[in-house]
Design an enzyme around this catalytic site. Structure first.
Site, PDB file in Angstrom:
ATOM      1  N   THR A   1       0.835  -1.208   0.000  1.00 55.65           N
ATOM      2  CA  THR A   1       0.000   0.000   0.000  1.00 55.65           C
ATOM      3  C   THR A   1       0.869   1.257   0.000  1.00 55.65           C
ATOM      4  OG1 THR A   1      -0.111  -0.105   2.420  1.00 55.65           O
ATOM      5  CG2 THR A   1      -1.936  -1.108   1.193  1.00 55.65           C
TER       6      THR A   1
ATOM      7  N   HIS B   1       6.698   0.506  13.173  1.00 56.79           N
ATOM      8  CA  HIS B   1       6.028   0.071  11.945  1.00 56.79           C
ATOM      9  C   HIS B   1       6.260  -1.419  11.751  1.00 56.79           C
ATOM     10  CE1 HIS B   1       9.680  -0.331   9.306  1.00 56.79           C
ATOM     11  NE2 HIS B   1      10.174   0.518  10.203  1.00 56.79           N
TER      12      HIS B   1
ATOM     13  N   LYS C   1       5.210  -5.363 -13.614  1.00 55.26           N
ATOM     14  CA  LYS C   1       3.777  -5.462 -13.303  1.00 55.26           C
ATOM     15  C   LYS C   1       2.946  -5.177 -14.543  1.00 55.26           C
ATOM     16  CE  LYS C   1       1.702  -2.257 -10.864  1.00 55.26           C
ATOM     17  NZ  LYS C   1       1.283  -1.425  -9.714  1.00 55.26           N
TER      18      LYS C   1
ATOM     19  N   HIS D   1       4.107  -5.247   9.829  1.00 53.52           N
ATOM     20  CA  HIS D   1       2.899  -5.882   9.301  1.00 53.52           C
ATOM     21  C   HIS D   1       2.168  -6.598  10.434  1.00 53.52           C
ATOM     22  CE1 HIS D   1       4.106  -4.746   5.356  1.00 53.52           C
ATOM     23  NE2 HIS D   1       5.125  -5.579   5.285  1.00 53.52           N
TER      24      HIS D   1
END
Length: 364
Positions: free
Chosen positions: A80, A136, A303, A138
């Site tokens: 993100t 920070h 991508k 996940h």
């Protein structure tokens, strides 16, 4: 006779015009007096506030310590723009006088055991030598109040359009990005496109893989990690509104940075200009980009955008619809904050100054 009537009519018209002009003049004078009064009240209130000698406004050593123990937790959702944003925190930490700590969980698991939850909460709140601090990692949302602690961290986060996030992750674990281009990822060598994956019904692009942002905001409850769970969606929305200081969106990252600089200057003073310098793109005939700008936006390698047919297949799934529901909810909340906190000047958004002041303070 006719001449007399004409003169009388003209006289009446002139008097009416003079009366209207007098009314307009008086209204303007009243408005000027009201504006002057408001300005005078504001000045007097400011002078009174500065001249107050109330003991509780004097900051003791304990007060100063408390003002310097702020904890910010960015429980970052994968893919993100989290690496891009964290780069700003690392660049600013020494300048602004705070610490940055990365929380690295085993196998990058976003869920902690109950004993690790307690250890983490205790470490975060008691590690005073590292405060103020920016954590920070996940990690799914963790409610500090469950552990009987009075100090709670300031939670922030970023969300992204759910399909864009999944496509980015799909190619990232195969090809990496321009941040560390030579690092071999765990799916290295798999050249299958996302379209091929969806067409062949492979697990790496299954709708269940979309279930990521909802559980990160929902928390550690078992229902949070059940793809398509309706309670988890509502809990994620509740936490976003009640327990997050600010949640931005990847697609409008600069506005998110600007709001944080305005609201949390201890951590983000200078972040907007640093972000703009690092992501400046020179336009023909436009001004050159500043020298030495450090880029913060990372790009996934190789991508490919999914086809329209692939998008239609994904969007038919209930899980995509629920994740998109959450994204749209977060987007609406973010836009509401932007409208109330930023204004456009010469085509550029800038933070609003203080929109309140104190007055009628008694005793004098």
């Amino acid at each position: 006779m006719g001449f007399s009537r004409t003169m009388q009519t003209r006289y009446q018209l002139l008097m009416a015009l003079l009366f209207v002009a007098a009314i307009i003049y008086l209204e303007n004078q009243i408005q000027r007096l009201e504006a002057a009064r408001d300005k005078m009240e504001h000045v007097l209130a400011t002078m009174q506030l500065h001249s107050l000698q109330v003991p509780q406004f004097r900051r003791s050593d304990d007060d100063l310590a408390k003002s310097n123990d702020q904890i910010v937790i960015y429980n970052r959702v994968p893919k993100t723009a989290s690496t891009s944003f964290v780069g700003l925190a690392y660049d600013l930490c020494q300048r602004n006088g705070y610490n940055v700590i990365h929380l690295n969980t085993t196998r990058n698991s976003p869920i902690m055991s109950i004993q690790d939850q307690e250890r983490f909460v205790t470490n975060v709140t008691n590690w005073n030598a590292k405060k103020p601090v920016f954590y920070h990692g996940h990690l799914s949302y963790l409610e500090f109040g469950r552990f009987g602690l009075s100090q709670k961290p300031v939670y922030i986060n970023i969300v992204r359009k759910p399909l864009d996030r999944l496509v980015s992750y799909y190619y990232f674990v195969r090809w990496g990005d321009d941040f560390r281009p030579h690092l071999r990822r765990n799916k290295h060598g798999d050249s299958k496109t996302f379209d091929d994956c969806v067409e062949q019904g492979e697990p790496d692009c299954a709708p269940e893989k979309l279930w990521m942002q909802v559980p990160f905001f929902c928390g550690h409850a078992v229902e949070c990690w059940e793809p398509g769970n309706r309670w988890a969606l509502e809990e994620a929305k509740r936490n976003l509104v009640a327990n997050y200081f600010l949640v931005g969106v990847t697609e409008e990252l600069e506005d998110f940075v600007m709001l944080l600089e305005a609201a949390l200057p201890k951590f983000f003073r200078g972040a907007t200009s640093l972000f703009q310098q690092g992501n400046c793109q020179e336009k023909p005939g436009g001004p050159p980009c500043p020298a030495g700008g450090k880029s913060h936006l990372r790009k996934t390698s190789n991508k490919q955008e999914p086809s329209k047919e692939t998008i239609r297949k994904i969007q038919r799934s209930q899980i995509w619809q629920m994740e998109n529901d959450f994204y749209q909810f977060a987007l609406n909340q973010f836009h509401h904050v932007v409208r109330r906190s930023l204004r456009r000047v010469n085509g550029e958004l800038t933070p609003l100054g203080a929109q309140f002041f104190y007055e009628k303070i008694r005793p004098r």
